[in-house]
Write a protein that holds these residues in place. Structure first.
Motif, PDB file in Angstrom:
ATOM      1  N   HIS A 136       0.805  -1.184  -0.191  1.00 23.94           N
ATOM      2  CA  HIS A 136       0.221   0.063   0.017  1.00 23.94           C
ATOM      3  C   HIS A 136       0.957   1.043  -0.286  1.00 23.94           C
ATOM      4  CE1 HIS A 136      -2.584   3.039   1.917  1.00 23.94           C
ATOM      5  NE2 HIS A 136      -3.160   2.992   1.153  1.00 23.94           N
ATOM      6  N   ARG A 137       1.918   1.289   0.922  1.00 22.54           N
ATOM      7  CA  ARG A 137       2.610   2.806   0.602  1.00 22.54           C
ATOM      8  C   ARG A 137       3.265   2.820  -0.393  1.00 22.54           C
ATOM      9  NH1 ARG A 137       5.446   1.247   6.929  1.00 22.54           N
ATOM     10  NH2 ARG A 137       3.772   1.946   8.459  1.00 22.54           N
ATOM     11  N   GLU A 138       3.774   1.574  -1.588  1.00 21.05           N
ATOM     12  CA  GLU A 138       4.596   1.799  -2.198  1.00 21.05           C
ATOM     13  C   GLU A 138       3.483   2.426  -3.523  1.00 21.05           C
ATOM     14  OE1 GLU A 138       6.560   1.387  -5.694  1.00 21.05           O
ATOM     15  OE2 GLU A 138       7.617   2.435  -3.761  1.00 21.05           O
ATOM     16  N   VAL A 139       2.032   1.951  -3.169  1.00 23.91           N
ATOM     17  CA  VAL A 139       1.264   2.481  -3.838  1.00 23.91           C
ATOM     18  C   VAL A 139       0.724   4.174  -4.156  1.00 23.91           C
ATOM     19  CG1 VAL A 139      -1.583   2.479  -4.638  1.00 23.91           C
ATOM     20  CG2 VAL A 139      -0.509   0.178  -4.509  1.00 23.91           C
ATOM     21  N   GLU A 140       0.749   4.012  -2.483  1.00 25.22           N
ATOM     22  CA  GLU A 140       0.681   5.928  -2.455  1.00 25.22           C
ATOM     23  C   GLU A 140       2.077   6.328  -2.818  1.00 25.22           C
ATOM     24  OE1 GLU A 140       0.355   6.020   2.219  1.00 25.22           O
ATOM     25  OE2 GLU A 140      -1.852   6.816   1.633  1.00 25.22           O
ATOM     26  N   ARG A 141       2.796   5.777  -3.003  1.00 26.56           N
ATOM     27  CA  ARG A 141       4.225   6.725  -3.605  1.00 26.56           C
ATOM     28  C   ARG A 141       4.414   7.201  -5.137  1.00 26.56           C
ATOM     29  NH1 ARG A 141       8.252   5.957  -6.329  1.00 26.56           N
ATOM     30  NH2 ARG A 141       8.318   3.567  -6.499  1.00 26.56           N
ATOM     31  N   LEU A 142       4.005   5.672  -5.449  1.00 24.14           N
ATOM     32  CA  LEU A 142       3.390   5.917  -7.117  1.00 24.14           C
ATOM     33  C   LEU A 142       2.448   6.878  -7.193  1.00 24.14           C
ATOM     34  CD1 LEU A 142       4.051   2.402  -8.347  1.00 24.14           C
ATOM     35  CD2 LEU A 142       5.060   3.678  -8.382  1.00 24.14           C
ATOM     36  N   HIS A 143       0.891   6.498  -6.189  1.00 26.44           N
ATOM     37  CA  HIS A 143       0.121   7.724  -6.430  1.00 26.44           C
ATOM     38  C   HIS A 143       0.755   9.109  -6.306  1.00 26.44           C
ATOM     39  CE1 HIS A 143      -4.298   9.258  -6.818  1.00 26.44           C
ATOM     40  NE2 HIS A 143      -3.455   9.808  -5.621  1.00 26.44           N
ATOM     41  N   GLY A 144       1.371   9.543  -6.060  1.00 32.19           N
ATOM     42  CA  GLY A 144       2.218  10.603  -5.740  1.00 32.19           C
ATOM     43  C   GLY A 144       2.624  11.384  -7.225  1.00 32.19           C
ATOM     44  N   GLU A 145       3.761  10.266  -7.688  1.00 30.38           N
ATOM     45  CA  GLU A 145       4.014  10.504  -8.519  1.00 30.38           C
ATOM     46  C   GLU A 145       3.524  10.967 -10.076  1.00 30.38           C
ATOM     47  OE1 GLU A 145       7.491   7.876  -9.402  1.00 30.38           O
ATOM     48  OE2 GLU A 145       8.406   8.242  -8.025  1.00 30.38           O
ATOM     49  N   ARG A 146       2.309  10.413  -9.970  1.00 27.15           N
ATOM     50  CA  ARG A 146       1.503  10.143 -11.322  1.00 27.15           C
ATOM     51  C   ARG A 146       0.438  12.014 -10.800  1.00 27.15           C
ATOM     52  NH1 ARG A 146      -3.563   6.535 -10.762  1.00 27.15           N
ATOM     53  NH2 ARG A 146      -4.838   8.128 -10.068  1.00 27.15           N
ATOM     54  N   ALA A 147       0.572  12.308  -9.912  1.00 24.16           N
ATOM     55  CA  ALA A 147       0.370  13.792  -9.594  1.00 24.16           C
ATOM     56  C   ALA A 147       1.048  14.661 -10.765  1.00 24.16           C
ATOM     57  CB  ALA A 147       0.631  13.928  -8.343  1.00 24.16           C
ATOM     58  N   ALA A 148       2.377  14.658 -10.936  1.00 26.48           N
ATOM     59  CA  ALA A 148       2.970  15.056 -11.597  1.00 26.48           C
ATOM     60  C   ALA A 148       3.312  14.182 -12.836  1.00 26.48           C
ATOM     61  CB  ALA A 148       4.335  14.914 -11.671  1.00 26.48           C
ATOM     62  N   GLY A 254       3.771  30.323   5.345  1.00 24.28           N
ATOM     63  CA  GLY A 254       3.513  28.814   5.829  1.00 24.28           C
ATOM     64  C   GLY A 254       3.636  27.967   4.923  1.00 24.28           C
ATOM     65  N   HIS A 255       4.558  27.932   4.016  1.00 23.50           N
ATOM     66  CA  HIS A 255       4.263  26.998   3.882  1.00 23.50           C
ATOM     67  C   HIS A 255       4.513  25.368   4.028  1.00 23.50           C
ATOM     68  CE1 HIS A 255       4.435  29.272  -0.821  1.00 23.50           C
ATOM     69  NE2 HIS A 255       3.318  29.283  -0.082  1.00 23.50           N
ATOM     70  N   GLU A 256       3.792  24.284   3.604  1.00 23.02           N
ATOM     71  CA  GLU A 256       4.642  22.498   3.823  1.00 23.02           C
ATOM     72  C   GLU A 256       4.826  22.364   2.846  1.00 23.02           C
ATOM     73  OE1 GLU A 256       1.062  20.641   6.568  1.00 23.02           O
ATOM     74  OE2 GLU A 256       2.443  22.736   7.671  1.00 23.02           O
ATOM     75  N   GLU A 257       5.522  21.183   2.905  1.00 22.43           N
ATOM     76  CA  GLU A 257       6.011  19.705   1.871  1.00 22.43           C
ATOM     77  C   GLU A 257       4.545  19.909   0.943  1.00 22.43           C
ATOM     78  OE1 GLU A 257       8.341  16.740   2.454  1.00 22.43           O
ATOM     79  OE2 GLU A 257       9.644  17.911   3.150  1.00 22.43           O
ATOM     80  N   PRO A 258       4.954  20.629  -0.423  1.00 24.91           N
ATOM     81  CA  PRO A 258       3.282  19.983  -1.133  1.00 24.91           C
ATOM     82  C   PRO A 258       3.008  18.811  -1.857  1.00 24.91           C
ATOM     83  CG  PRO A 258       5.417  20.797  -2.480  1.00 24.91           C
ATOM     84  CD  PRO A 258       5.725  20.718  -1.390  1.00 24.91           C
ATOM     85  N   ARG A 259       2.054  18.766  -1.274  1.00 25.63           N
ATOM     86  CA  ARG A 259       1.233  17.009  -1.219  1.00 25.63           C
ATOM     87  C   ARG A 259       1.051  16.785  -2.797  1.00 25.63           C
ATOM     88  NH1 ARG A 259      -3.153  18.036   3.290  1.00 25.63           N
ATOM     89  NH2 ARG A 259      -2.977  19.638   2.209  1.00 25.63           N
ATOM     90  N   SER A 260       0.645  17.840  -3.693  1.00 22.63           N
ATOM     91  CA  SER A 260       0.027  17.527  -5.081  1.00 22.63           C
ATOM     92  C   SER A 260       1.200  18.816  -5.543  1.00 22.63           C
ATOM     93  CB  SER A 260      -0.934  18.006  -4.850  1.00 22.63           C
ATOM     94  OG  SER A 260      -1.704  18.753  -4.666  1.00 22.63           O
ATOM     95  N   TYR A 261       0.913  18.343  -7.240  1.00 20.02           N
ATOM     96  CA  TYR A 261       1.354  19.517  -8.164  1.00 20.02           C
ATOM     97  C   TYR A 261       0.413  20.632  -8.067  1.00 20.02           C
ATOM     98  CZ  TYR A 261       4.050  20.510 -11.804  1.00 20.02           C
ATOM     99  OH  TYR A 261       4.907  21.716 -12.611  1.00 20.02           O
ATOM    100  N   GLY A 262      -0.356  20.239  -7.873  1.00 23.33           N
ATOM    101  CA  GLY A 262      -1.291  21.728  -7.415  1.00 23.33           C
ATOM    102  C   GLY A 262      -0.580  22.826  -6.209  1.00 23.33           C
ATOM    103  N   GLY A 475       8.507  13.846  -7.303  1.00 31.46           N
ATOM    104  CA  GLY A 475       9.173  14.296  -6.870  1.00 31.46           C
ATOM    105  C   GLY A 475       8.284  15.356  -5.853  1.00 31.46           C
ATOM    106  N   THR A 476       8.675  15.726  -4.175  1.00 27.81           N
ATOM    107  CA  THR A 476       8.377  16.369  -3.393  1.00 27.81           C
ATOM    108  C   THR A 476       7.847  17.973  -4.288  1.00 27.81           C
ATOM    109  OG1 THR A 476       8.406  15.342  -1.356  1.00 27.81           O
ATOM    110  CG2 THR A 476       7.842  17.587  -0.694  1.00 27.81           C
ATOM    111  N   PHE A 477       9.640  18.130  -4.374  1.00 24.06           N
ATOM    112  CA  PHE A 477       9.104  19.488  -4.931  1.00 24.06           C
ATOM    113  C   PHE A 477       9.947  19.004  -6.695  1.00 24.06           C
ATOM    114  CE2 PHE A 477      10.503  20.706  -0.959  1.00 24.06           C
ATOM    115  CZ  PHE A 477       9.809  20.964  -0.845  1.00 24.06           C
ATOM    116  N   PRO A 478       8.834  18.820  -7.604  1.00 19.89           N
ATOM    117  CA  PRO A 478       9.432  18.906  -9.137  1.00 19.89           C
ATOM    118  C   PRO A 478      10.237  19.264  -9.919  1.00 19.89           C
ATOM    119  CG  PRO A 478       7.119  19.273  -8.891  1.00 19.89           C
ATOM    120  CD  PRO A 478       7.736  19.759  -7.101  1.00 19.89           C
ATOM    121  N   GLY A 479      11.536  17.902 -10.718  1.00 19.44           N
ATOM    122  CA  GLY A 479      12.243  18.254 -10.602  1.00 19.44           C
ATOM    123  C   GLY A 479      13.623  18.543  -9.746  1.00 19.44           C
TER     124      GLY A 479
END
Length: 496
Positions: A136-148, A254-262, A475-479
């Motif tokens: 599940h954690r790997e699927v979540e990681r890939l899902h996060g990458e899919r946001a980019a 107050g930015h935190e690490e972005p959770r999505s490309y948006g 990645g968390t910060f794309p590029g």
């Protein structure tokens, strides 16, 4: 437990339980562990609190959370206290594993897979639970990458642009933050100097460090642990102001690490906005622009020169203030010499080129627009003014300049509808074109004579940019190469 952890839902006929999520799992496992430790069966506990065993089973499995009266009865029957049952920790390692798997299976990412969850029981081995959790954690990681992916990035970009259009590209909260920063260091007016920016950084608890080994994928790096801002040593002092402010914006906003490309795009817009709002303070910039409007001499060059910033920053800052403070609807665009649209904003109805999903960046600008015709002008010192009659409706006036970057030449243009041109310098220009795009006959299709002569005889080799075929950075910060950044920070921390 907080309201974010509990999601009240349907109350059953007994009126004592509600469907919940979050820490209901931990509560249920603590009740079960306590009952098991006492040697009580589910039926015995149910009888002790006058409830059906099925209701207690739902509570122990984390599908329901007891209201306070029932929770008190359970605590009394179990020889415990309400506070003890509500502790956040799982009762043991096995329960923690079960809770993690249950939470994963109830999450949005798992549900999108369309596969049935496994039933977690005593017979389910620890190894099986760890495997499910790891997958599940790997699927979540890939899902996060899919946001980019390009599709997701285009969607996020289109949504963000719509929000900016509704707001007139003006954000009062960021304007207030900029004012507070300048006031905190005693700014008294005029161009904002490098010293003022350094004082702002110091006020926020950061020192500036110019280094020759800045990670190649970054413009700046903030070390929040040691209070440092790293920038490339090749930056001239004037040009360093904007990168410093963009870096500090993550703290101010107050930015935190972005959770999505948006999230990433929104944070970048806010950082650029704050940098512009500090370098071209609202009150002073509005005074200058209001007087220029009164004299019908609004000019991006004057705004640039008054605050010692780049033409692009002056033009972009103008879009922040034009609608909210001057009552003007405008458009802004940045285009590469190849004709590719890099940035764009509008609230004046101009129809930028776009793909089928409405995304603008990467589209090709009509050759007859000011953003393209400016490249053909021999005089690069003076601004280029032009009227363009649009087949899609209306006439627009634009002022444009060519600037140079490492990627080549690009134009920065600001324009308005014909009825608003009376406020701008350059309105008397005689330069005028007509655009029939997206009709290919406007500027993308060769004449019949040329096509008849050369079609089949020409064989060009396309200079395809490598970025065209590459996946969008992830990645968390794309590029950004995180490994390189962490090694850089480690080296500089050890070497201080």
């Amino acid at each position: 437990m907080t309201s974010q952890q509990i999601s009240p839902g349907r109350v059953d006929t007994a009126g004592e339980e509600s469907e919940v999520a979050g820490d209901a799992l931990t509560l249920g496992r603590r009740i079960r562990a306590r009952r098991t430790r006492l040697g009580m069966t589910l039926e015995q506990l149910a009888a002790a609190v006058d409830r059906a065993p099925s209701q207690l089973s739902a509570i122990e499995n984390g599908r329901r959370e007891p209201r306070l009266p029932l929770l008190r009865s359970l605590a009394q029957a179990l020889g415990s206290t309400v506070d003890e049952l509500l502790l956040d920790e799982a009762p043991d390692e096995r329960a923690a594993l079960e809770i993690a798997v249950e939470r994963a299976q109830r999450g949005a990412v798992f549900r999108t897979l369309g596969i049935p969850p496994i039933r977690v029981s005593k017979a389910t081995s620890d190894d099986t639970l760890r495997t499910v959790l790891g997958l599940h954690r790997e699927v979540e990681r890939l899902h996060g990458e899919r946001a980019a992916t390009p599709e997701e990035a285009r969607r996020a970009n289109t949504e963000l642009r719509a929000q900016m259009r509704v707001a007139g590209n003006y954000f009062a909260d960021l304007e207030r933050e900029a004012v507070a920063l300048l006031e905190s260091v005693g700014y008294a007016g005029g161009p904002v100097s490098q010293q003022v920016i350094s004082s702002i950084a110091e006020r926020l608890g950061f020192s500036l460090h110019y280094v020759s080994d800045l990670p190649h994928s970054t413009r700046s790096v903030i070390d929040r642990r040691n209070g440092r801002v790293y920038l490339g040593s090749g930056l001239p002092s004037r040009d360093a102001r904007a990168p410093i402010l963009r870096a500090l914006a993550s703290l101010v906003c107050g930015h935190e690490e972005p959770r999505s490309y948006g999230d990433f795009l929104r944070q970048r817009v806010e950082a650029n906005y704050l940098a512009g709002a500090v370098l071209l303070p609202e009150a002073s910039a509005v005074d200058l622009l209001s007087e220029a409007k009164r004299q019908r001499q609004i000019s991006m060059e004057d705004l640039r020169d008054a605050f010692a910033v780049s033409y692009e920053m002056a033009a972009h800052r103008f879009t922040n203030l034009a609608t909210e403070r001057l009552g003007l609807q405008v458009h802004f665009m940045k285009a590469h010499e190849s004709g590719t649209l890099i940035k764009a904003y509008e609230n004046d109805g101009v129809r930028f080129p776009s793909d089928a999903l409405g995304n603008l960046e990467g589209s090709t600008v009509c050759r007859n627009w000011t953003a393209r015709t400016v490249f053909g002008q021999p005089d690069r010192f003076n601004p280029w003014y032009q009227y363009t009659d649009m087949a899609s409706g209306g006439t627009y006036w634009c002022t444009s300049r060519v600037e140079k970057a490492k990627e080549g030449l690009y134009s920065v243009s600001v324009g308005v509808r014909f009825e608003d041109v009376r406020w701008f310098r350059g309105r008397e220009t005689h330069h005028r074109t007509r655009s029939n795009c997206p009709d290919e006959r406007c500027c993308r299709r060769a004449s019949d004579d040329l096509a008849g002569k050369w079609q089949g005889a020409a064989w060009p080799e396309a200079a395809t940019p490598t970025s065209l075929l590459a996946a969008l950075p992830t990645g968390t910060f794309p590029g950004v190469d995180a490994h390189e950044v962490y090694e850089f920070l480690e080296a500089h921390e050890l070497g201080r």
